[in-house]
Scaffold this active site. Structure first.
Site, mmCIF file in Angstrom:
data_model
loop_
_atom_site.group_PDB
_atom_site.id
_atom_site.type_symbol
_atom_site.label_atom_id
_atom_site.label_comp_id
_atom_site.label_asym_id
_atom_site.label_seq_id
_atom_site.Cartn_x
_atom_site.Cartn_y
_atom_site.Cartn_z
ATOM 1 N N HIS A 73 -32.960 15.394 50.416
ATOM 2 C CA HIS A 73 -34.162 16.695 50.302
ATOM 3 C C HIS A 73 -34.578 16.930 51.645
ATOM 4 C CE1 HIS A 73 -34.659 16.407 45.417
ATOM 5 N NE2 HIS A 73 -33.507 16.398 46.010
ATOM 6 N N HIS A 117 -34.715 11.952 32.896
ATOM 7 C CA HIS A 117 -34.923 13.076 32.274
ATOM 8 C C HIS A 117 -35.140 13.116 30.774
ATOM 9 C CE1 HIS A 117 -33.463 14.325 36.277
ATOM 10 N NE2 HIS A 117 -34.276 15.110 36.472
ATOM 11 N N ASP A 168 -31.595 13.789 29.625
ATOM 12 C CA ASP A 168 -30.408 12.793 30.027
ATOM 13 C C ASP A 168 -30.455 11.718 28.863
ATOM 14 O OD1 ASP A 168 -30.697 13.764 32.516
ATOM 15 O OD2 ASP A 168 -32.071 11.927 33.075
ATOM 16 N N ASP A 228 -26.313 13.565 47.790
ATOM 17 C CA ASP A 228 -26.892 12.389 46.674
ATOM 18 C C ASP A 228 -25.819 11.254 46.946
ATOM 19 O OD1 ASP A 228 -28.964 13.657 45.728
ATOM 20 O OD2 ASP A 228 -28.396 14.313 43.755
ATOM 21 N N GLU A 255 -41.806 16.310 43.747
ATOM 22 C CA GLU A 255 -40.737 15.817 44.671
ATOM 23 C C GLU A 255 -40.249 17.033 45.297
ATOM 24 O OE1 GLU A 255 -37.636 13.505 42.478
ATOM 25 O OE2 GLU A 255 -36.212 14.387 43.693
HETATM 26 C C1 XUL Z 1 -32.674 17.042 42.096
HETATM 27 C C2 XUL Z 1 -33.461 15.869 42.202
HETATM 28 C C3 XUL Z 1 -33.833 15.391 40.696
HETATM 29 C C4 XUL Z 1 -35.233 14.721 40.642
HETATM 30 C C5 XUL Z 1 -35.668 14.594 39.273
HETATM 31 O O1 XUL Z 1 -32.079 17.273 43.479
HETATM 32 O O2 XUL Z 1 -33.330 15.075 43.134
HETATM 33 O O3 XUL Z 1 -32.884 14.725 40.190
HETATM 34 O O4 XUL Z 1 -35.391 13.636 41.078
HETATM 35 O O5 XUL Z 1 -35.725 15.891 38.425
HETATM 36 CO CO CO Z 2 -34.554 13.087 43.089
#
Ligand code: XUL
Ligand code: CO
Length: 437
Positions: free
Chosen positions: A271, A101, A104, A309, A232
């Site tokens: 997700h 990002h 970041d 994650d 996403e």
């Molecule tokens: C958040 C996520 C993000 C995206 C990029 O859950 O997955 O980090 O991958 O914005």
């Molecule tokens: Co992601």
């Protein structure tokens, strides 16, 4: 600059019998699988936000991560130094890609123009390090969820000025991604959703999201960025409901706003779980619409309802993922992006290596297993034969659009009771997969 990981040399493939914890036992980059190298099949990427910005903080405690190269500041100088650390890490790990990002890699300034200046100063170093190492940018993105201005969302904010600010931020992030020859650009709707419908004009917000993405497509064409855009999906967290909730919702949205030609999906395992789906389900839905672009590789914890994650270490998961990806013909511009973080308790720098090695080996093994299942042919043949009634006769005529309800009634009247159903053989097939794992 002194090495950040002085005791670690390049991670190499040593094979399944090795007892060296800092080697690959499965990932052998140049080995051919189905005629393509493992490196090209998997296209691994390191995520900047977790691996170089994650501190191991959670809502009950501050960061635990020991990162000797950090000086405790969020300065541009520190950001530039961090880039060199990141590339040392990625070079030693042997990954071909990374993803970031905007915020970041470089600190947010006091104004948009200062933020842009900060980003430019860091992009210079990213570019030099890309050239030095050959490591490429898989995709860039803009962080539209951390800063308080995005409390109500970005393109779906109730405040038009926030929409404009987000547009300016995405414009810059696409420019930077283009400059770094990024293979793609991702939109994850961090706060594009609602926390209560009592204060929300849902139809208007979704329209704004459609308009925003059209503007992004126009701008991408204007500057000649040819990489794909990805959406996403994620159903919730941080909001109660996010508009890009799962692959099917995203595809419907893209169709409704005539954006399907300009977007593919970036599917993330955790997700999918939050949406109440398996990763394989989400991949199949995306692939069926010819819209599977890239994957965020991680996994959740079945007993926890949030986005943990974790690094993907489940062979059943990676086997399923690779079965779908191989059947689809493989990843092209996309990759296997480790959107995963080490546990808070895994606080040492070397844990970053162990975690990525684990993810890479698990995916490499999933790839080998999927290829072996495909070579064996029993699973593929079973599915093909299950639909044999569609290859000739009435089935073929239905698929070809040659018959309607009247012809089908005539056919059905002649059938009597149907006695040619076949078993689904789920347990047999589950055991068949186990043969290869
Ligand atoms: C958040 C996520 C993000 C995206 C990029 O859950 O997955 O980090 O991958 O914005
Ligand atoms: Co992601």
């Amino acid at each position: 600059m002194a090495a950040a990981f002085p005791k670690i040399s390049k991670i190499v493939y040593e094979g399944p019998d090795s007892r060296n914890p800092l080697c690959f036992r499965q990932y052998n980059p140049d080995e051919l699988v189905e005629g393509k190298s493992m490196k090209d099949h998997l296209r691994f990427a390191v995520t900047y936000w977790h691996t170089f910005r994650g501190q191991g903080a959670d809502m009950f405690g501050t960061g635990t991560a020991v990162r000797p190269w950090e000086n405790g500041t969020n300065s541009v100088k520190m950001a530039q130094k961090r880039v060199r650390v990141a590339f040392e890490f990625m070079e030693k790990l042997g990954v071909p890609f990374y993803a970031f990002h905007d915020r970041d890699v470089a600190p947010e300034g006091k104004s948009l123009s200062e933020s842009n200046k900060n980003l430019d100063a860091v992009v210079k170093v990213l570019k030099a390090e890309q050239q030095r190492t050959g490591i490429q940018l898989l995709w860039g993105t803009a962080c539209l969820f951390v800063h308080p201005r995005y409390m109500h969302g970005a393109s779906t904010s109730c405040n038009a000025d926030v929409f404009a600010y987000a547009a300016a931020q995405v414009k810059k992030a696409i420019e930077v991604t283009h400059e770094l020859k990024g293979a793609g650009y991702t939109f994850w709707g961090g706060r594009e959703g609602y926390t209560t419908l009592l204060n929300t004009d849902l139809a208007r917000e979704v329209d704004h999201l459609g308009r925003f993405l059209h503007m992004a497509v126009d701008y991408k064409k204007e500057i000649g960025f040819t990489g794909p855009f990805y959406i996403e999906p994620k159903p919730k967290e941080p909001t109660k409901h996010q508009y890009d909730s799962d692959a099917a919702a995203c595809l419907n949205f893209l169709r409704q706003y005539d954006l399907l030609n300009d977007f593919k999906l970036n599917i993330e395992t955790n997700h999918a779980t939050l949406a109440g789906h398996s990763m394989q389900h989400e991949l199949e839905v995306a692939a069926a619409a010819n819209a599977l672009g890239s994957i965020d590789a991680n996994m959740g914890d079945v007993l926890l309802g949030w986005d943990t994650d974790q690094f993907p270490t489940d062979l059943y998961l990676t086997t399923q993922v690779m079965l779908t990806i191989l059947r689809m013909g493989g990843l092209t511009t996309g990759g296997t992006n480790f959107d995963a973080k080490v546990r808070r308790e895994s606080f040492e720098p070397v844990d970053l290596f162990y975690a990525h090695i684990a993810g890479m080996d698990t995916f490499a093994r999933g790839l080998r297993i999927a290829a072996a299942i495909r070579k064996d042919g029993r699973l593929g043949d079973f599915v093909k034969n299950r639909y044999a009634s569609w290859d000739s006769g009435i089935g073929k005529q239905i698929e070809a659009g040659k018959v309607g309800f009247s012809e089908l009634e005539k056919h059905a009247l002649k059938l009597g009771e149907i006695r040619n159903n076949t078993s689904g053989r789920q347990e047999f097939l589950e055991n068949l997969i186990n043969e290869f794992i």
